[in-house]
Design an enzyme around this catalytic site. Structure first.
Site, mmCIF file in Angstrom:
data_model
loop_
_atom_site.group_PDB
_atom_site.id
_atom_site.type_symbol
_atom_site.label_atom_id
_atom_site.label_comp_id
_atom_site.label_asym_id
_atom_site.label_seq_id
_atom_site.Cartn_x
_atom_site.Cartn_y
_atom_site.Cartn_z
ATOM 1 C CB THR A 160 5.707 5.993 4.355
ATOM 2 O OG1 THR A 160 6.872 6.663 4.838
ATOM 3 C CG2 THR A 160 4.643 6.007 5.434
ATOM 4 C CE LYS A 186 7.616 6.590 8.123
ATOM 5 N NZ LYS A 186 7.445 7.909 7.365
ATOM 6 C CB THR A 197 13.476 13.525 12.290
ATOM 7 O OG1 THR A 197 14.225 14.566 12.843
ATOM 8 C CG2 THR A 197 13.098 13.904 10.924
ATOM 9 C CD GLU A 283 10.712 10.614 0.477
ATOM 10 O OE1 GLU A 283 9.645 10.129 0.920
ATOM 11 O OE2 GLU A 283 10.799 11.771 0.055
ATOM 12 C CG ASN A 409 9.030 13.707 -2.060
ATOM 13 O OD1 ASN A 409 8.289 13.650 -1.093
ATOM 14 N ND2 ASN A 409 10.297 13.298 -2.012
ATOM 15 C CB SER A 414 -0.006 7.682 -6.776
ATOM 16 O OG SER A 414 1.404 7.713 -6.895
#
Length: 414
Positions: A160, A186, A197, A283, A409, A414
């Site tokens: 993702t 992932k 997780t 991230e 985030n 989008s």
């Protein structure tokens, strides 16, 4: 991220296809508008596998988890395939279970097996109805493209916000037979300790009972995935499954014997490595953080303290700024919900550039800020804490907290 070495275990390529008898594939079925990005993946063994899984502890669970639990219960811990999609989590939807079952039926029809033999998983946006048409239109194409080198395509399909795919496999000898165990993972955000997780799929050609897989998996999760934190949010779809088809030809492992110990170590190596990969690709992350707590009165205390440090926002920010603000580490140790004497605690910061001692007996000591900045300039940072109150130890993993985390985030849908 540098892989750790273990005697008797050799890293090999192939991920979920490294073990004998496993094939995989990944395609774009239309869930993701970017046609260069796969969004539907499959892993398959023509030989029935013994299987086990662990899941999120979030009270909100994705429909695929509910379906997979029922499938493994119905088959007594047997499975032959994984079908997984990204872009849509199929969570908090009134028709979620119905859709997940339909996806499994489509996969089963394409493979010529029973739907109960399918492990299903989804990742992506929560609360959006998942369309069934892309699965109906592309499942046969997915199954038709399965191959022994399809692991990269499958690993790409589960990404993702990941910036890189995450795959690892090891080879080892068990009962005189060459065995392999590999996996793909992932995850980049919405990661916090509480059972597996993210989405993670592991395959092996070792012959081992489902009960022994479950035992090893549940124990290793506690000291790997459950000690990983990116941002403090536990996802709704976390799933980690293991499938073992027995094609290596070893005598089936049904008790906690020496062969079980060898298998369990292989599983630990792969799960530890994927945990570190997940931490490295948090991230917006620029640094992987590994915290080792030693000298603890028991392992649970070591785990609690290590996790407290690794999930501290202020510590994560300090590591991003390459600032040896060790007081933030002591603060995180101090509010850890465990029993120990803070006045005996030592703290060091380490990387490939060396080690800097910053705290002894709960108090700061003189150190070179220049040396500390050099140590913290590396991509992999190790926070070493000695409680000096016992023999137990544990590790936890995470990443720094950067400006990019908020950017990612802020417009995730989008």
């Amino acid at each position: 991220m540098k892989k750790k070495t273990y005697e008797g275990y050799t890293y090999v390529d192939g991920g979920v296809c490294a073990a004998k008898g496993f094939v995989a594939n990944g395609i774009n079925c239309g869930l993701n508008s970017d046609k260069n990005k796969n969004d539907l993946g499959m892993v398959y063994s023509s030989t029935v596998c013994n299987a086990a899984a662990v899941y999120t502890q979030n009270k909100v669970k994705g429909a695929p988890i509910l379906v997979t639990k029922e499938h493994l219960k119905a088959t007594g811990g047997k499975a032959m395939a994984v079908v997984v999609n990204s872009k849509n989590a199929n969570t908090c939807n009134a028709d979620g279970v119905e859709k997940a079952e339909r996806i499994c039926e489509l996969a089963a029809d394409a493979l010529g097996i029973d739907a109960d033999m399918i492990i299903n998983a989804s990742t992506g946006v929560i609360g959006q109805i998942i369309p069934i048409e892309p699965f109906e239109e592309h499942m046969k194409e997915l199954a038709g493209g399965l191959s022994a080198d399809g692991n990269d395509k499958a690993a790409n399909a589960i990404m993702t916000t990941d910036t890189v795919d995450k795959q690892v496999a090891v080879e080892f000898i068990l009962g005189g037979k060459t065995c392999r165990l590999g996996g793909m993972a992932k995850g980049s955000g919405m990661i916090h300790p509480n059972m597996a997780t993210t989405l993670n799929f592991i395959t092996t050609d070792v012959a081992i009972s489902a009960d022994m897989i479950q035992k090893a998996l549940s124990e290793i999760v506690k000291i790997t995935y459950n000690c990983l934190s990116i941002d403090g949010d536990t996802s709704t779809n976390d799933t980690l499954s293991v499938m073992a088809n027995g094609l290596a030809g070893n005598e089936e492992i049904v008790t906690e014997n020496d062969d079980y110990a060898i298998f369990k170590k292989a599983l630990y190596i792969v799960m530890e490595c994927m945990t570190m990969m997940l931490a490295s690709d948090g991230e917006g992350a620029s640094k992987m953080l590994e915290c080792t707590v030693s000298g603890a009165p028991d392992q649970d205390t070591a785990i609690i303290v290590a996790k407290s440090i690794i999930r501290s926002p202020l510590t994560k920010c300090a590591m991003f700024g390459e600032d040896a603000n060790w007081g933030r580490i002591l603060c995180a140790i101090g509010y850890a919900e465990a029993d120990f004497d803070i006045d005996k605690v030592d703290v060091d910061l380490e990387s490939e550039k060396g080690i800097v001692e910053v705290c002894r007996n709960g108090s700061g000591i003189p150190f070179s800020e220049e040396k500390a900045s050099e140590v913290l300039s590396e991509d992999d940072i190790y926070i070493n804490v000695n409680l000096n109150q016992g023999e137990a130890s544990a590790k936890a993993w995470g990443c720094d907290l950067t400006y990019d985390y908020v950017k990612i985030n802020g417009d995730y849908r989008s």
